[in-house]
Design a protein around this motif. Structure first.
Motif, PDB file in Angstrom:
ATOM      1  N   MET A  56      -8.889 -58.848 -40.676  1.00  0.00           N
ATOM      2  CA  MET A  56      -8.296 -57.601 -41.252  1.00  0.00           C
ATOM      3  C   MET A  56      -6.859 -57.623 -40.777  1.00  0.00           C
ATOM      4  SD  MET A  56      -9.017 -53.994 -39.726  1.00  0.00           S
ATOM      5  CE  MET A  56      -8.319 -53.902 -38.163  1.00  0.00           C
ATOM      6  N   THR A  57      -5.758 -57.156 -41.419  1.00  0.00           N
ATOM      7  CA  THR A  57      -4.432 -56.893 -41.165  1.00  0.00           C
ATOM      8  C   THR A  57      -4.311 -55.596 -40.391  1.00  0.00           C
ATOM      9  OG1 THR A  57      -3.591 -58.111 -43.110  1.00  0.00           O
ATOM     10  CG2 THR A  57      -2.126 -56.852 -41.951  1.00  0.00           C
ATOM     11  N   ARG A  58      -3.810 -55.910 -39.032  1.00  0.00           N
ATOM     12  CA  ARG A  58      -3.521 -54.261 -38.380  1.00  0.00           C
ATOM     13  C   ARG A  58      -2.192 -53.834 -38.656  1.00  0.00           C
ATOM     14  NH1 ARG A  58      -6.589 -53.810 -32.883  1.00  0.00           N
ATOM     15  NH2 ARG A  58      -4.521 -53.406 -32.009  1.00  0.00           N
ATOM     16  N   THR A  59      -2.338 -52.471 -38.992  1.00  0.00           N
ATOM     17  CA  THR A  59      -1.092 -51.872 -39.141  1.00  0.00           C
ATOM     18  C   THR A  59      -0.975 -50.862 -38.133  1.00  0.00           C
ATOM     19  OG1 THR A  59      -1.092 -52.129 -41.662  1.00  0.00           O
ATOM     20  CG2 THR A  59       0.101 -50.329 -41.009  1.00  0.00           C
ATOM     21  N   ALA A  60       0.252 -50.344 -37.873  1.00  0.00           N
ATOM     22  CA  ALA A  60       0.122 -49.313 -36.741  1.00  0.00           C
ATOM     23  C   ALA A  60       1.144 -48.041 -37.370  1.00  0.00           C
ATOM     24  CB  ALA A  60       0.874 -49.783 -35.511  1.00  0.00           C
ATOM     25  N   ALA A  61       0.677 -47.070 -37.206  1.00  0.00           N
ATOM     26  CA  ALA A  61       1.389 -45.731 -37.325  1.00  0.00           C
ATOM     27  C   ALA A  61       1.378 -44.890 -36.183  1.00  0.00           C
ATOM     28  CB  ALA A  61       1.033 -45.090 -38.384  1.00  0.00           C
ATOM     29  N   ASN A  62       2.450 -43.894 -36.126  1.00  0.00           N
ATOM     30  CA  ASN A  62       2.845 -43.016 -35.115  1.00  0.00           C
ATOM     31  C   ASN A  62       2.481 -41.893 -35.855  1.00  0.00           C
ATOM     32  OD1 ASN A  62       4.494 -41.036 -33.671  1.00  0.00           O
ATOM     33  ND2 ASN A  62       3.886 -42.243 -32.064  1.00  0.00           N
ATOM     34  N   LEU A  63       1.632 -40.560 -35.447  1.00  0.00           N
ATOM     35  CA  LEU A  63       1.442 -39.458 -36.233  1.00  0.00           C
ATOM     36  C   LEU A  63       1.827 -38.328 -34.994  1.00  0.00           C
ATOM     37  CD1 LEU A  63      -2.248 -39.855 -37.718  1.00  0.00           C
ATOM     38  CD2 LEU A  63       0.029 -40.247 -38.806  1.00  0.00           C
ATOM     39  N   ARG A  64       2.515 -37.522 -35.279  1.00  0.00           N
ATOM     40  CA  ARG A  64       3.104 -36.238 -34.392  1.00  0.00           C
ATOM     41  C   ARG A  64       2.477 -35.018 -35.294  1.00  0.00           C
ATOM     42  NH1 ARG A  64       7.151 -36.902 -30.668  1.00  0.00           N
ATOM     43  NH2 ARG A  64       7.186 -35.120 -30.065  1.00  0.00           N
ATOM     44  N   ILE A  65       1.356 -34.280 -34.359  1.00  0.00           N
ATOM     45  CA  ILE A  65       0.684 -33.188 -35.160  1.00  0.00           C
ATOM     46  C   ILE A  65       1.475 -31.976 -34.499  1.00  0.00           C
ATOM     47  CG2 ILE A  65      -1.470 -32.126 -35.379  1.00  0.00           C
ATOM     48  CD1 ILE A  65      -1.468 -35.655 -35.008  1.00  0.00           C
ATOM     49  N   GLU A  66       1.806 -30.960 -35.166  1.00  0.00           N
ATOM     50  CA  GLU A  66       2.262 -29.653 -34.718  1.00  0.00           C
ATOM     51  C   GLU A  66       1.636 -28.547 -35.089  1.00  0.00           C
ATOM     52  OE1 GLU A  66       6.494 -29.927 -36.303  1.00  0.00           O
ATOM     53  OE2 GLU A  66       7.216 -31.882 -35.327  1.00  0.00           O
ATOM     54  N   GLY A  67       1.632 -27.683 -34.242  1.00  0.00           N
ATOM     55  CA  GLY A  67       1.584 -26.399 -34.460  1.00  0.00           C
ATOM     56  C   GLY A  67       0.300 -26.020 -33.406  1.00  0.00           C
ATOM     57  N   ARG A  68      -0.950 -25.212 -33.672  1.00  0.00           N
ATOM     58  CA  ARG A  68      -1.710 -24.931 -32.296  1.00  0.00           C
ATOM     59  C   ARG A  68      -2.712 -26.074 -31.956  1.00  0.00           C
ATOM     60  NH1 ARG A  68      -6.575 -21.453 -32.315  1.00  0.00           N
ATOM     61  NH2 ARG A  68      -6.763 -20.777 -30.088  1.00  0.00           N
ATOM     62  N   VAL A  69      -2.237 -26.938 -31.400  1.00  0.00           N
ATOM     63  CA  VAL A  69      -3.004 -28.367 -31.489  1.00  0.00           C
ATOM     64  C   VAL A  69      -3.238 -28.518 -30.050  1.00  0.00           C
ATOM     65  CG1 VAL A  69      -2.387 -29.078 -33.580  1.00  0.00           C
ATOM     66  CG2 VAL A  69      -1.017 -29.722 -31.613  1.00  0.00           C
ATOM     67  N   GLN A  70      -2.806 -27.827 -28.995  1.00  0.00           N
ATOM     68  CA  GLN A  70      -3.080 -27.961 -27.416  1.00  0.00           C
ATOM     69  C   GLN A  70      -4.220 -26.905 -27.073  1.00  0.00           C
ATOM     70  OE1 GLN A  70      -0.034 -29.025 -25.014  1.00  0.00           O
ATOM     71  NE2 GLN A  70       0.814 -30.549 -26.381  1.00  0.00           N
ATOM     72  N   GLY A  71      -4.957 -27.221 -26.217  1.00  0.00           N
ATOM     73  CA  GLY A  71      -5.885 -26.350 -25.636  1.00  0.00           C
ATOM     74  C   GLY A  71      -7.097 -25.894 -26.481  1.00  0.00           C
ATOM     75  N   ILE A 110      -0.053 -39.507 -31.717  1.00  0.00           N
ATOM     76  CA  ILE A 110      -1.288 -40.287 -31.911  1.00  0.00           C
ATOM     77  C   ILE A 110      -0.687 -41.839 -32.280  1.00  0.00           C
ATOM     78  CG2 ILE A 110      -3.205 -41.172 -33.506  1.00  0.00           C
ATOM     79  CD1 ILE A 110      -3.907 -38.070 -33.809  1.00  0.00           C
ATOM     80  N   LEU A 111      -1.072 -42.794 -31.533  1.00  0.00           N
ATOM     81  CA  LEU A 111      -0.752 -44.201 -32.133  1.00  0.00           C
ATOM     82  C   LEU A 111      -2.046 -44.692 -32.796  1.00  0.00           C
ATOM     83  CD1 LEU A 111       0.895 -46.674 -32.486  1.00  0.00           C
ATOM     84  CD2 LEU A 111      -0.134 -47.379 -30.364  1.00  0.00           C
ATOM     85  N   ALA A 112      -2.006 -44.956 -34.301  1.00  0.00           N
ATOM     86  CA  ALA A 112      -3.254 -45.372 -34.871  1.00  0.00           C
ATOM     87  C   ALA A 112      -2.935 -46.893 -35.226  1.00  0.00           C
ATOM     88  CB  ALA A 112      -3.585 -44.452 -36.023  1.00  0.00           C
ATOM     89  N   ILE A 113      -3.919 -47.643 -35.066  1.00  0.00           N
ATOM     90  CA  ILE A 113      -3.692 -49.052 -35.325  1.00  0.00           C
ATOM     91  C   ILE A 113      -5.327 -49.760 -36.091  1.00  0.00           C
ATOM     92  CG2 ILE A 113      -3.342 -51.351 -34.340  1.00  0.00           C
ATOM     93  CD1 ILE A 113      -2.512 -50.012 -31.814  1.00  0.00           C
ATOM     94  N   GLY A 114      -4.754 -50.173 -37.225  1.00  0.00           N
ATOM     95  CA  GLY A 114      -5.720 -50.686 -37.802  1.00  0.00           C
ATOM     96  C   GLY A 114      -5.627 -50.979 -39.391  1.00  0.00           C
ATOM     97  N   ALA A 115      -6.769 -50.859 -40.258  1.00  0.00           N
ATOM     98  CA  ALA A 115      -6.607 -50.886 -41.689  1.00  0.00           C
ATOM     99  C   ALA A 115      -5.756 -49.992 -42.150  1.00  0.00           C
ATOM    100  CB  ALA A 115      -7.864 -50.918 -42.521  1.00  0.00           C
TER     101      ALA A 115
END
Length: 93
Positions: free
Chosen positions: A1-16, A46-51
């Motif tokens: 499987m080829t591993r790809t990586a992406a950074n996701l930044r999620i904004e809004g009411r996402v803490q707590g 989020i750092l997501a690594i995988g397919a």
């Protein structure tokens, strides 16, 4: 499987609201490696690594988030694979 990586930044009411815990579960369900952490600017990173299709799936569900979250934006950028195995939470930065 080829591993790809992406950074996701999620904004809004996402803490707590259990977002990181939820994101870890979703990433594991999709077979991804990487991590999730809160940022001091109130976003979640989020750092997501995988397919590529699994990363796209995580990006889609992150736009909804857990029930108490109110997501206003998910920003995706390419990232480097840091060699993470499994998916876990990291400390706030």
């Amino acid at each position: 499987m080829t591993r790809t990586a992406a950074n996701l930044r999620i904004e809004g009411r996402v803490q707590g609201v259990g977002y990181r815990w939820w994101a870890v579960g979703e990433a594991k369900r999709l077979g991804l490696s990487g991590w999730a952490r809160n940022r001091k600017d109130s976003s979640v990173e989020i750092l997501a690594i995988g397919a590529p299709d699994a990363i796209a799936g995580l990006e889609r569900v992150c736009a909804e988030g857990p029930p108490a979250a109110r997501v206003t934006a998910v920003r995706r950028t390419p990232a480097e694979d840091d060699g993470s195995q499994g998916f876990h939470q990291r400390e706030t930065v």
